[in-house]
Design a protein around this motif. Structure first.
Motif, short mmCIF file in Angstrom:
data_model
loop_
_atom_site.label_atom_id
_atom_site.label_comp_id
_atom_site.label_asym_id
_atom_site.label_seq_id
_atom_site.Cartn_x
_atom_site.Cartn_y
_atom_site.Cartn_z
N ARG A 62 28.63 -6.15 61.80
CA ARG A 62 27.34 -6.59 62.33
C ARG A 62 26.19 -5.70 61.86
NH1 ARG A 62 28.16 -6.16 68.52
NH2 ARG A 62 29.10 -4.20 67.77
N VAL A 63 26.51 -4.55 61.28
CA VAL A 63 25.50 -3.61 60.80
C VAL A 63 25.31 -3.80 59.29
CG1 VAL A 63 24.85 -1.20 60.55
CG2 VAL A 63 26.07 -1.95 62.60
N HIS A 64 24.06 -3.94 58.89
CA HIS A 64 23.74 -4.13 57.47
C HIS A 64 23.36 -2.78 56.86
CE1 HIS A 64 22.26 -5.87 53.81
NE2 HIS A 64 21.03 -5.41 54.03
N LEU A 65 23.97 -2.46 55.73
CA LEU A 65 23.69 -1.21 55.04
C LEU A 65 22.82 -1.43 53.81
CD1 LEU A 65 27.16 0.61 55.03
CD2 LEU A 65 25.23 1.00 56.57
N MET A 66 21.87 -0.54 53.59
CA MET A 66 21.03 -0.54 52.39
C MET A 66 21.12 0.85 51.78
SD MET A 66 17.93 -2.46 54.30
CE MET A 66 18.48 -1.66 55.81
N VAL A 67 21.56 0.93 50.53
CA VAL A 67 21.76 2.21 49.86
C VAL A 67 20.86 2.29 48.63
CG1 VAL A 67 23.43 3.76 48.78
CG2 VAL A 67 24.16 2.25 50.64
N ASN A 68 20.03 3.32 48.58
CA ASN A 68 19.13 3.54 47.45
C ASN A 68 19.32 4.96 46.91
OD1 ASN A 68 17.52 1.02 47.56
ND2 ASN A 68 16.95 1.80 49.57
N GLY A 69 19.20 5.10 45.60
CA GLY A 69 19.32 6.42 44.99
C GLY A 69 20.17 6.36 43.74
N GLY A 70 20.65 7.50 43.31
CA GLY A 70 21.48 7.55 42.12
C GLY A 70 21.63 8.97 41.61
N ILE A 71 22.12 9.08 40.40
CA ILE A 71 22.31 10.37 39.77
C ILE A 71 20.96 10.92 39.34
CG2 ILE A 71 23.44 11.64 37.91
CD1 ILE A 71 25.39 10.41 39.94
N ASN A 72 20.58 12.07 39.87
CA ASN A 72 19.32 12.71 39.49
C ASN A 72 19.48 13.56 38.24
OD1 ASN A 72 17.66 15.56 39.98
ND2 ASN A 72 16.42 13.73 40.32
N ARG A 73 20.55 14.35 38.19
CA ARG A 73 20.84 15.19 37.04
C ARG A 73 22.34 15.15 36.76
NH1 ARG A 73 16.51 18.06 39.43
NH2 ARG A 73 15.05 19.02 37.96
N GLY A 74 22.70 14.89 35.51
CA GLY A 74 24.09 14.97 35.12
C GLY A 74 24.53 16.43 35.07
N PRO A 75 25.82 16.68 34.95
CA PRO A 75 26.31 18.06 34.92
C PRO A 75 25.99 18.75 33.59
CG PRO A 75 28.12 16.54 34.55
CD PRO A 75 26.92 15.69 34.88
N LEU A 76 25.80 20.05 33.68
CA LEU A 76 25.72 20.89 32.48
C LEU A 76 27.12 21.46 32.29
CD1 LEU A 76 23.05 23.73 31.88
CD2 LEU A 76 25.33 23.70 30.89
N GLU A 77 27.85 20.91 31.36
CA GLU A 77 29.23 21.32 31.15
C GLU A 77 29.33 22.43 30.10
OE1 GLU A 77 32.26 18.15 31.30
OE2 GLU A 77 30.58 16.73 31.39
N ARG A 78 30.36 23.23 30.22
CA ARG A 78 30.58 24.36 29.32
C ARG A 78 31.21 23.85 28.02
NH1 ARG A 78 34.18 28.58 28.03
NH2 ARG A 78 33.23 30.66 27.97
N THR A 79 30.38 23.26 27.19
CA THR A 79 30.84 22.66 25.94
C THR A 79 31.00 23.73 24.85
OG1 THR A 79 28.60 22.26 25.19
CG2 THR A 79 29.63 20.52 26.51
N GLU A 80 31.51 23.31 23.72
CA GLU A 80 31.66 24.21 22.58
C GLU A 80 30.30 24.78 22.15
OE1 GLU A 80 33.18 24.00 17.92
OE2 GLU A 80 33.91 22.52 19.38
N GLY A 81 29.28 23.92 22.17
CA GLY A 81 27.94 24.37 21.78
C GLY A 81 27.38 25.39 22.75
#
Length: 378
Positions: free
Chosen positions: A282-301
């Motif tokens: 009976r409850v309606h959900l509204m979801v807004n938003g998303g990924i703001n910043r992707g991860p900074l991964e420890r890559t070879e570079g």
């Protein structure tokens, strides 16, 4: 380099003090402009800086983009040095957090994150000019004015400059002990609203559908999905809702912060947030938003860039450590473009965003020499 910067420490401290005493919380147009005025005044004393661009952003202030050693370096791709001039401290913070030196530390709101390091970036350029070092690449210094607010306008500039860069050096505060940051978690931010059915809590509670109860169940579910082993953490940090204690709440909302260590987890979290369903139909959900910043991964570079910085630090007589952290920065935007980035190159200190925010006076010359050395040799 270190000896030259040590001789200039008095002038550097004066510049840092003036910048910190010019309050510039995110969204303060007047404060932002005043800070940029001070920085631009300094650029006039550094001949290698060939262009200075003030970029006005309504509701936030001014971004500052400077280019140095253009036409003198061998390579056309740049070394991008990235920072920000806004702080989390509101106007008036100086009344309780005065700029002061105590026991080898200089205190002040926004000094560690990151006004002192904005000054130091200019001093690193001055050092190269004075000591006749010509960097291998032109240097671009980009200081945005809305990083603490999530970089709503700065992100485009950061990405634009990063695409022209061979590597990016980020002036964010270092990890404890002056360690640079070779990995950062990504950030997702969502707002979930629930619309239920109001009723009298005493006379006919069964006819109501509580938005608050629904979001309490969702909150419990979110926190149960945290997985430290994979580096993913959910946090419901804000809750609003209801009208009176004797009314079954028809409206409520929560704000969710999610951190993750890799792109695969970011995708999983994003898909999960898109597939949420209410516990009470009976409850309606509204979801807004998303990924703001992707991860900074420890890559070879990133690792290659860190090893280079460690060698420069060794030549200066100190060991440069590395650490992975949970907080994000504009460096995360760079990492998403697969450009090598080294974060946490600011002056060592502590108390970021707190009343005891400070830098270590003993680290100014050493950190400036490291930054200048990286500009010269990358």
């Amino acid at each position: 380099m270190q000896a030259f910067l040590a001789r200039r420490q008095g002038e550097i401290l004066g510049s840092i003090r003036r910048l910190v005493e010019t309050e510039s919380p995110s969204g303060d147009l007047e404060g932002s402009r005043a800070v940029i005025d001070l920085l631009v005044e300094t650029t006039r004393t550094i001949p290698a800086i060939s262009s200075v661009e003030r970029i006005l952003v309504p509701d936030y202030g001014e971004h500052l983009r400077m280019r140095a050693f253009v036409g003198q370096a061998d390579d056309v791709s740049t070394t991008l040095v990235l920072g920000h001039t806004d702080t989390v401290h509101p106007r008036g913070a100086l009344s309780t957090q005065s700029v002061r030196a105590e026991a080898g530390r200089l205190y002040g709101p926004g000094i560690f994150d990151m006004k002192a390091s904005c000054v130091l970036a200019l001093e690193a350029l001055r050092t190269l000019v004075t000591l006749d070092f010509i960097p291998k690449r032109p240097v671009t210094l980009l200081l945005t004015c809305d990083e603490e607010a999530g970089s709503p306008t700065g992100r485009q500039l950061v990405e634009e400059e990063a695409r022209c860069a061979a590597q990016v050096l980020v002036l964010e505060p270092p990890a404890p002990g002056g360690q640079v940051k070779t990995a950062r978690k990504g950030v997702g931010m969502w707002k979930m609203r629930a619309r239920g059915i109001a009723s009298h809590a005493g006379l006919n509670p069964e006819e109501g559908a509580s938005a608050i109860l629904e979001l309490a169940r969702q909150t419990e579910q979110f926190h149960s999905m945290s997985d430290p082993a994979s580096g993913t953490n959910f946090n419901v940090g804000v809750v609003r809702g209801g009208t009176r204690s004797n009314v079954v709440a028809a409206e409520a909302e929560i704000e969710i912060d999610v951190r993750f260590s890799c792109a695969k987890e970011a995708q999983r979290v994003d898909e999960l947030m898109r597939s949420l369903r209410s516990f009470d139909e009976r409850v309606h959900l509204m979801v807004n938003g998303g990924i703001n910043r992707g991860p900074l991964e420890r890559t070879e570079g990133v690792v290659k860039l860190y090893h280079h910085a460690r060698e420069v630090a060794a030549c200066l007589g100190f060991e440069l450590g590395e650490q992975s952290v949970g907080g994000a920065s504009d460096g995360n935007f760079v990492a998403a473009l697969d450009v090598p980035v080294l974060d946490g190159l600011g002056i060592d200190g502590g108390g970021a965003h707190a009343a005891n925010e400070h830098i270590l006076l003993s680290d100014i010359a050493r950190r400036g020499a490291l930054l200048a050395g990286l500009m010269a040799t990358l």
